[in-house]
Design an enzyme around this catalytic site. Structure first.
Site, PDB file in Angstrom:
ATOM      1  N   LYS A   1       2.636  -1.481  13.610  1.00 30.17           N
ATOM      2  CA  LYS A   1       2.731  -0.208  12.867  1.00 30.17           C
ATOM      3  C   LYS A   1       1.899  -0.289  11.593  1.00 30.17           C
ATOM      4  CE  LYS A   1       6.410   0.455  10.129  1.00 30.17           C
ATOM      5  NZ  LYS A   1       6.138   0.765   8.714  1.00 30.17           N
TER       6      LYS A   1
ATOM      7  N   ARG B   1       5.748   7.012   3.027  1.00 33.19           N
ATOM      8  CA  ARG B   1       4.949   6.566   1.887  1.00 33.19           C
ATOM      9  C   ARG B   1       3.518   6.263   2.290  1.00 33.19           C
ATOM     10  NH1 ARG B   1       5.199   4.742  -2.229  1.00 33.19           N
ATOM     11  NH2 ARG B   1       3.912   2.975  -1.676  1.00 33.19           N
TER      12      ARG B   1
ATOM     13  N   CYS C   1      11.770   5.208  -2.025  1.00 35.89           N
ATOM     14  CA  CYS C   1      12.575   5.138  -0.807  1.00 35.89           C
ATOM     15  C   CYS C   1      13.715   4.170  -1.103  1.00 35.89           C
ATOM     16  CB  CYS C   1      11.719   4.678   0.372  1.00 35.89           C
ATOM     17  SG  CYS C   1      11.244   2.972   0.217  1.00 35.89           S
TER      18      CYS C   1
ATOM     19  N   ARG D   1       8.548   2.284  -5.349  1.00 29.49           N
ATOM     20  CA  ARG D   1       7.277   2.309  -4.605  1.00 29.49           C
ATOM     21  C   ARG D   1       6.183   3.073  -5.374  1.00 29.49           C
ATOM     22  NH1 ARG D   1       8.729   1.406   0.883  1.00 29.49           N
ATOM     23  NH2 ARG D   1       6.588   0.751   1.225  1.00 29.49           N
ATOM     24  N   PRO D   2       5.869   2.662  -6.609  1.00 24.16           N
ATOM     25  CA  PRO D   2       4.806   3.350  -7.363  1.00 24.16           C
ATOM     26  C   PRO D   2       3.441   3.176  -6.691  1.00 24.16           C
ATOM     27  CG  PRO D   2       5.379   1.295  -8.433  1.00 24.16           C
ATOM     28  CD  PRO D   2       6.357   1.468  -7.297  1.00 24.16           C
ATOM     29  N   ILE D   3       2.468   3.987  -7.134  1.00 24.56           N
ATOM     30  CA  ILE D   3       1.108   3.798  -6.596  1.00 24.56           C
ATOM     31  C   ILE D   3       0.109   3.637  -7.743  1.00 24.56           C
ATOM     32  CG2 ILE D   3       1.559   5.048  -4.433  1.00 24.56           C
ATOM     33  CD1 ILE D   3       0.017   7.407  -5.645  1.00 24.56           C
ATOM     34  N   ASP D   4       0.581   3.100  -8.866  1.00 22.22           N
ATOM     35  CA  ASP D   4      -0.290   2.917 -10.045  1.00 22.22           C
ATOM     36  C   ASP D   4      -1.500   2.040  -9.737  1.00 22.22           C
ATOM     37  OD1 ASP D   4       1.956   1.037  -9.813  1.00 22.22           O
ATOM     38  OD2 ASP D   4       0.995   0.014 -11.476  1.00 22.22           O
ATOM     39  N   LEU D   5      -1.325   1.049  -8.848  1.00 18.68           N
ATOM     40  CA  LEU D   5      -2.462   0.149  -8.547  1.00 18.68           C
ATOM     41  C   LEU D   5      -3.498   0.857  -7.672  1.00 18.68           C
ATOM     42  CD1 LEU D   5      -0.471  -3.157  -7.941  1.00 18.68           C
ATOM     43  CD2 LEU D   5      -1.733  -2.477 -10.001  1.00 18.68           C
TER      44      LEU D   5
ATOM     45  N   ASP E   1       9.458  -8.201   5.000  1.00 22.75           N
ATOM     46  CA  ASP E   1       9.939  -7.390   6.131  1.00 22.75           C
ATOM     47  C   ASP E   1      10.752  -8.196   7.128  1.00 22.75           C
ATOM     48  OD1 ASP E   1       6.981  -5.257   6.335  1.00 22.75           O
ATOM     49  OD2 ASP E   1       8.678  -5.310   4.963  1.00 22.75           O
TER      50      ASP E   1
ATOM     51  N   ARG F   1      11.378   4.505  13.367  1.00 21.71           N
ATOM     52  CA  ARG F   1      10.100   4.623  12.632  1.00 21.71           C
ATOM     53  C   ARG F   1       9.188   3.446  12.945  1.00 21.71           C
ATOM     54  NH1 ARG F   1      10.538   5.840   6.418  1.00 21.71           N
ATOM     55  NH2 ARG F   1       8.335   5.506   6.795  1.00 21.71           N
TER      56      ARG F   1
HETATM   57  C1  EPZ Z   1       3.407  -2.403   2.895  1.00 21.15           C
HETATM   58  O1  EPZ Z   1       3.998  -1.485   1.982  1.00 21.15           O
HETATM   59  C2  EPZ Z   1       4.184  -2.261   4.189  1.00 21.15           C
HETATM   60  N1  EPZ Z   1       4.052  -0.898   4.689  1.00 21.15           N
HETATM   61  C3  EPZ Z   1       5.662  -2.592   3.942  1.00 21.15           C
HETATM   62  O2  EPZ Z   1       6.325  -2.525   5.201  1.00 21.15           O
HETATM   63  C4  EPZ Z   1       5.743  -4.017   3.409  1.00 21.15           C
HETATM   64  O3  EPZ Z   1       7.096  -4.316   3.120  1.00 21.15           O
HETATM   65  C5  EPZ Z   1       4.903  -4.150   2.133  1.00 21.15           C
HETATM   66  O4  EPZ Z   1       3.536  -3.751   2.423  1.00 21.15           O
HETATM   67  C6  EPZ Z   1       4.881  -5.562   1.588  1.00 21.15           C
HETATM   68  O5  EPZ Z   1       4.400  -6.443   2.564  1.00 21.15           O
HETATM   69  C7  EPZ Z   1       2.902  -0.535   5.334  1.00 21.15           C
HETATM   70  O6  EPZ Z   1       1.984  -1.331   5.479  1.00 21.15           O
HETATM   71  C8  EPZ Z   1       2.835   0.863   5.854  1.00 21.15           C
HETATM   72  P1  EPZ Z   1       2.926  -3.051  -1.529  1.00 21.15           P
HETATM   73  P2  EPZ Z   1       3.249  -1.168   0.580  1.00 21.15           P
HETATM   74  O7  EPZ Z   1       2.020  -2.044  -2.109  1.00 21.15           O
HETATM   75  O8  EPZ Z   1       1.788  -1.157   0.781  1.00 21.15           O
HETATM   76  C9  EPZ Z   1       4.624  -2.761  -5.920  1.00 21.15           C
HETATM   77  C10 EPZ Z   1       7.947  -1.873   6.737  1.00 21.15           C
HETATM   78  O9  EPZ Z   1       9.124  -2.191   6.843  1.00 21.15           O
HETATM   79  N2  EPZ Z   1       3.507  -1.821  -6.136  1.00 21.15           N
HETATM   80  O10 EPZ Z   1       2.389  -4.398  -1.143  1.00 21.15           O
HETATM   81  O11 EPZ Z   1       3.903   0.014  -0.021  1.00 21.15           O
HETATM   82  C11 EPZ Z   1       5.687  -2.135  -5.025  1.00 21.15           C
HETATM   83  O12 EPZ Z   1       6.589  -1.373  -5.797  1.00 21.15           O
HETATM   84  C12 EPZ Z   1       7.373  -1.551   5.378  1.00 21.15           C
HETATM   85  O13 EPZ Z   1       7.119  -1.805   7.691  1.00 21.15           O
HETATM   86  C13 EPZ Z   1       3.245  -1.387  -7.429  1.00 21.15           C
HETATM   87  O14 EPZ Z   1       3.938  -1.751  -8.375  1.00 21.15           O
HETATM   88  O15 EPZ Z   1       3.669  -2.471  -0.251  1.00 21.15           O
HETATM   89  C14 EPZ Z   1       6.357  -3.330  -4.418  1.00 21.15           C
HETATM   90  O16 EPZ Z   1       7.320  -3.821  -5.323  1.00 21.15           O
HETATM   91  C15 EPZ Z   1       8.428  -1.601   4.299  1.00 21.15           C
HETATM   92  N3  EPZ Z   1       2.229  -0.512  -7.633  1.00 21.15           N
HETATM   93  C16 EPZ Z   1       5.210  -4.343  -4.290  1.00 21.15           C
HETATM   94  O17 EPZ Z   1       4.164  -3.883  -5.152  1.00 21.15           O
HETATM   95  C17 EPZ Z   1       1.434  -0.064  -6.605  1.00 21.15           C
HETATM   96  O18 EPZ Z   1       0.496   0.711  -6.862  1.00 21.15           O
HETATM   97  C18 EPZ Z   1       4.656  -4.468  -2.896  1.00 21.15           C
HETATM   98  O19 EPZ Z   1       4.172  -3.209  -2.519  1.00 21.15           O
HETATM   99  C19 EPZ Z   1       1.719  -0.521  -5.304  1.00 21.15           C
HETATM  100  C20 EPZ Z   1       2.753  -1.402  -5.096  1.00 21.15           C
END
Ligand code: EPZ
Length: 418
Positions: free
Chosen positions: A22, A93, A117, A122-126, A305, A397
């Protein structure tokens, strides 16, 4: 609302084929916007999240058709840049992953902020930091992100945290930028390597995916390609834990063992036997598993995960197991559900201390997120009495035909609609 009725099913046995990933399919579907032509994707899992991405792409004007059960044809030649509203982004997201491709192809994008969620804000600041570095003005108004640029220009970008989504979005945005982009402290998950391979098949120039430094040289145009999605390492890990905790013997087909080294290592520490054989893995349980500790980390560390699934197992292992969750700030909501089944778990911030109990008892529980839902099925497989798992839309999902796959291994699981 559907529910799963799960009854004790020890010694699961048999073969299961792992579906396409996925978390590779979602960014690759978003990247199809960059082709402006036809792409053919194989091993696309039939999941609710894929349907949401389909709604987003067809809203933008893409042709989207499954020509076989898991073989997908998308034509994005007629895609136009449109606003994507809250009714779509709030469901998933990963909808934010269309920003990079829209910025690369059209220079601007407007999408509704997806919101948090159950596992965190789940911010997107980065993501936005990366876009701004590439010359994009990003503002948030009335719950929408409005991103505008006169054309993206390659840049050196450092990610404060190796965010998977931010890494994917920035790579996609940089594919058509002017000049070279160097992304440092990038995420190294296998799904990012799969995305990079797909982008390069469309004519992009991405190097270093799977390492902390990724270099993207902007090109003029991307075009048609075909690609097979990598196997889902988290689905695979889920069935591997099922074999270990039911003292079973399961063979998994369609797997890349290098993608799940931490899971293999931990299961061996806990006493399971894991035989790797090319694209197959055989996992046998043990009647006397050993307690161990896990700490979730970015890849190649232990995957967040898989945290809930291992906690399900730890609940019935004699001794004390410690789980430290470093990725998400709220990924222990499943603990309350496990406690309803008789588990003995104490939470201290990002640490959960699990005392093994003689047995879990079946009860009514709720899936709080996709992986927690799968973990509750695992707990139900070893519990005395019937476990009713509610809110299983979370599970649908991310797991293709999960009850059929478990039934084929001898599990007593039934989906009921109430
Ligand atoms: C991906 O989510 C996966 N989803 C998640 O899988 C997975 O748990 C996660 O990566 C970590 O491996 C998909 O690929 C669709 P991140 P993502 O950005 O990209 C913080 C599942 O069960 N962060 O690596 O959203 C964030 O809050 C799902 O399949 C910021 O602070 O994960 C988190 O604490 C759940 N600012 C950490 O980084 C940002 O701009 C990791 O998030 C982005 C993220």
């Amino acid at each position: 609302m559907d529910k799963f009725l799960v009854n004790k099913s020890m010694n699961l046995k048999g073969k299961v084929r792992v579906s396409g990933a996925k978390n590779a399919a979602l960014p690759i579907l978003a990247a199809s916007i960059l082709a402006g032509d036809e792409v053919i994707l194989e091993d696309v899992p039939r999941l609710r999240d894929i349907e949401i991405m389909e709604d987003i792409l067809t809203t933008l004007g893409a042709d989207f058709e499954f020509i076989e059960e898991n073989k997908l044809r998308i034509d994005t030649s007629r895609v136009e840049n449109k606003d994507i509203g809250y009714e779509l982004t709030s469901q998933m997201r990963a909808s934010t992953l269309i920003m990079g491709p829209l910025l690369a192809r059209f220079g601007n994008a407007k999408i509704s902020l997806p919101g948090g969620c159950t596992i965190g804000t789940r911010p997107i600041d980065l993501h936005l930091k990366g876009f701004r570095a590439l010359g994009v003005d990003c503002d948030v108004h009335n719950g929408y992100i409005e991103a505008h640029s006169e054309g993206l220009v390659g840049q050196k970008i450092y990610l404060d945290f190796p965010s998977v989504g931010a890494t994917e979005n920035i790579i996609m945005a940089a594919t058509l930028a002017e000049g070279e982009t160097i992304l440092d402290n990038a995420a190294m998950e296998p799904e990012i390597v799969d995305l990079s391979n797909f982008l390069n098949k469309m004519g992009a120039d991405v190097k270093g995916a799977g390492t902390p430094t990724i270099r993207i040289k902007g090109v003029e145009k991307l075009g048609k390609a075909s690609h097979q999605i990598i196997p889902d390492r988290i689905e695979a890990g889920t069935f591997m834990v099922a074999a270990a905790m039911t003292d079973g013997d399961i063979e998994l087909e369609n797997i890349i063992t290098s993608h799940i080294k931490p899971v293999i290592a931990k299961l061996k520490e806990m006493g399971a036997t894991v035989e790797e054989n090319g694209s197959h893995i055989r996992v046998k349980g043990t009647s006397e598993p050993k307690a161990t500790d896990i700490k979730t980390m970015p890849h190649p560390g232990f995957p967040t995960d898989m945290q809930a699934q291992f906690m399900a197992f730890m609940n019935i292992i004699d001794g004390t197991s410690v789980v430290i969750e470093t990725i998400f700030e709220n990924r222990f909501r499943i603990v309350d559900e496990f406690k309803r089944m008789g588990a003995d778990i104490k939470i201290d911030g990002r640490t959960a201390i699990v005392q093994g109990v003689e047995e879990l008892t079946g009860s009514e529980v709720k899936a709080t997120d996709l992986r927690a839902g799968a973990a509750l099925i695992l707990a139900g497989l070893v519990a005395e009495g019937e476990t009713i798992v509610d809110d299983i839309y979370h599970i649908d999902r991310g797991y293709e035909n999960i009850e059929e796959k478990f039934k084929a291994l001898g599990a007593n699981i039934k989906r009921v609609s109430v």
